[in-house]
Write a protein that holds these residues in place. Structure first.
Motif, short mmCIF file in Angstrom:
data_model
loop_
_atom_site.label_atom_id
_atom_site.label_comp_id
_atom_site.label_asym_id
_atom_site.label_seq_id
_atom_site.Cartn_x
_atom_site.Cartn_y
_atom_site.Cartn_z
N LYS A 42 11.04 0.99 3.88
CA LYS A 42 10.04 0.17 4.54
C LYS A 42 8.83 0.00 3.63
O LYS A 42 8.31 0.98 3.07
CB LYS A 42 9.59 0.80 5.86
N MET A 43 8.38 -1.26 3.46
CA MET A 43 7.16 -1.56 2.71
C MET A 43 6.01 -1.76 3.69
O MET A 43 6.14 -2.51 4.65
CB MET A 43 7.32 -2.83 1.86
N ILE A 44 4.90 -1.10 3.43
CA ILE A 44 3.68 -1.32 4.20
C ILE A 44 2.75 -2.14 3.31
O ILE A 44 2.23 -1.64 2.31
CB ILE A 44 3.03 0.00 4.61
N THR A 45 2.58 -3.40 3.65
CA THR A 45 1.81 -4.30 2.79
C THR A 45 0.32 -4.11 3.04
O THR A 45 -0.10 -3.41 3.96
CB THR A 45 2.19 -5.76 3.05
N SER A 46 -0.48 -4.77 2.23
CA SER A 46 -1.93 -4.74 2.40
C SER A 46 -2.44 -5.99 3.11
O SER A 46 -3.64 -6.24 3.17
CB SER A 46 -2.62 -4.62 1.03
N ASP B 144 10.63 -7.70 9.81
CA ASP B 144 9.23 -7.99 9.48
C ASP B 144 8.43 -7.88 10.77
O ASP B 144 8.82 -8.46 11.79
CB ASP B 144 9.12 -9.40 8.89
N THR B 145 7.33 -7.16 10.74
CA THR B 145 6.52 -6.99 11.96
C THR B 145 5.69 -8.22 12.28
O THR B 145 5.11 -8.30 13.37
CB THR B 145 5.58 -5.79 11.82
N SER C 221 -3.43 -5.41 12.09
CA SER C 221 -2.68 -4.28 11.51
C SER C 221 -1.99 -4.74 10.23
O SER C 221 -1.80 -5.93 9.99
CB SER C 221 -1.64 -3.76 12.50
N PHE C 222 -1.60 -3.76 9.40
CA PHE C 222 -0.89 -4.10 8.17
C PHE C 222 0.54 -4.54 8.49
O PHE C 222 1.21 -3.94 9.34
CB PHE C 222 -0.87 -2.91 7.21
N SER D 164 0.82 -1.22 0.00
CA SER D 164 0.00 0.00 0.00
C SER D 164 0.85 1.26 0.00
O SER D 164 0.40 2.31 -0.47
CB SER D 164 -0.94 0.00 1.21
N ALA D 165 2.08 1.19 0.52
CA ALA D 165 2.94 2.38 0.56
C ALA D 165 4.38 1.94 0.82
O ALA D 165 4.64 0.84 1.33
CB ALA D 165 2.48 3.35 1.63
N VAL D 166 5.32 2.82 0.46
CA VAL D 166 6.74 2.59 0.71
C VAL D 166 7.33 3.85 1.33
O VAL D 166 7.12 4.95 0.83
CB VAL D 166 7.50 2.24 -0.58
#
Length: 414
Positions: free
Chosen positions: A69-73, A104-105, A80-81, A58-60
């Motif tokens: 950082k990559m924010i995945t969907s 990785d979260t 949370s994402f 969804s965003a970088v």
């Protein structure tokens, strides 16, 4: 004898799929897109303006020229994402780069230890680009390797459509219900020769396929009860099926409950069949009564097979959540295996077949005891009430299927 060879073959195939030491492998895909290299770089480079083209990210956030950082969907176990930090290794021409995830979260960093994603672009002409995507990782079992192969193949196809038509097509052929129905029919046809290429043999293979579907339906029901908004079933010919939830597990109780519900859901059906058989027999419908006994026998055998103490089977997953120490797990596994062999002796199975099956199950349990995906933080442990409830339910489900097996075998082989 045919059943023994089938059992050995299926178990070896399961070991190959789940735990065989495949090692570090690279999957590569090379294809051409009728689009400029600049457009394709914008879609594939982590800092590209169109990197979110397929919705997976969804965003970088850019930290530096070679990290971000990559924010995945995709949702993590708390809803949370999932976020992933990455390092970027860039060539001088800006058309070749490699991405390595450093944090990785959701998952422990050991999951990404050997993972690398490399991309190379070649401008064949001002309006055509050759793309090479390769993904390197270490694999135990070929299942995840096959999944990665089809995943990168699908991504290449969707990227080609996006690059040439400017549209993204979500989903895929494999997820469609019609495809899964075809896979179920294919599974029944592949099992047909095992039961004999006759009308009766086909009915048996179809019955086994239906039993697999009902088993996976129990897992899906458990996912929904545990609050997962999405769940789906995938048929794998010969091997059976897989139920997939919509997010990672959050609690040990959730794992145990979801694993047990496959056989637990079917336990209600097999118990109902055993209870209703005298009523059906009294109605002078011998054919239906015989079909009920055969279906109950096959259902009990299949679900007991899933409850054996092999750590990547349902039974092993349940016991691993209830008993957290290796000694308790080993003791319970041997007790359960002994129980199964006793049931086999009661229904008249040969002693050599029981010994061979017990040895195969023990070896398979050892071979599959390692591995698994480790979460970033420990899962919420069970409390004493949850542990007692899962253990009592496991014993009840196991006892029901054992009772149905003894009852149906007594009728069919008397």
């Amino acid at each position: 004898m045919h059943i023994a060879f089938l059992l050995i073959g299926v178990l070896l195939l399961m070991w190959l799929v789940m735990s065989a030491p495949v090692g570090i492998r690279t999957i590569k895909r090379i294809f051409r897109v009728h689009a400029p290299a600049e457009k394709m770089r914008a879609a594939l480079h982590p800092f590209g303006s169109d990197f979110t083209w397929n919705g997976a990210v969804s965003a970088v956030e850019k930290h530096s020229a070679d990290s971000g950082k990559m924010i995945t969907s995709h949702a993590d176990r708390k809803g949370s994402f999932i976020e992933r930090d990455f390092a970027l290794y860039q060539s001088d021409n800006d058309l070749e780069w490699m991405v390595w995830f450093t944090s990785d979260t959701s998952l422990d960093q050991s999951f990404w230890r050997h993972h690398r994603m490399e991309t190379k672009l070649l401008a064949v002409s001002p309006h055509e680009t050759e793309i090479e995507i390769s993904e390197t990782d270490s694999y135990n079992g070929i299942a995840f390797l096959i999944f990665r192969y089809f995943s990168i193949r699908r991504m290449a196809l969707k990227l080609k459509i996006w690059g040439e038509q400017g549209t993204y097509q979500s989903g895929g052929l494999f997820e469609r219900p019609s495809t899964q129905i075809v896979m179920a029919v294919l599974s029944a046809l592949l099992l047909w020769p095992v039961f004999g290429l006759t009308g009766q043999g086909f009915l048996l293979s179809a019955a086994l396929t239906l039993i697999v579907g009902l088993h996976e339906l129990g897992h899906i029901a458990a996912f929904r009860i545990m609050g997962q908004r999405t769940a789906r079933m995938i048929f794998i010919p010969i091997l059976g099926g897989i139920a997939l939830g919509g997010r990672p597990y959050d609690r040990h109780f959730e794992i145990g409950f979801s694993a047990l519900m496959g056989a637990g859901f079917s336990a209600f059906l097999t118990a109902l069949l055993m209870w209703s058989h005298p009523l059906i027999a009294e109605m002078n419908t011998k054919l239906i009564a015989d079909c009920v006994v055969v279906f109950a026998l096959m259902g009990a055998l299949f679900n007991l097979g899933n409850l054996i103490p092999v750590w990547k089977f349902d039974g092993g997953q349940v016991l691993r959540q209830v008993f957290r120490t290796p000694y308790a797990q080993a003791l319970c596994a041997f007790l359960l295996l002994g129980w199964l062999m006793a049931i086999g002796h009661i229904i008249g199975l040969p002693a050599n077949m029981l010994i061979i099956s017990g040895a195969i199950f023990s070896l398979l349990s050892v071979f599959t005891s390692k591995g698994g995906i480790k979460p970033k933080t420990p899962l919420t442990p069970m409390n004493n009430n949850e542990r007692a409830a899962i253990l009592a339910a496991f014993v009840a489900v196991f006892s029901i299927h054992c009772s149905v097996l003894v009852w149906s075998a007594g009728i069919l082989f008397a």
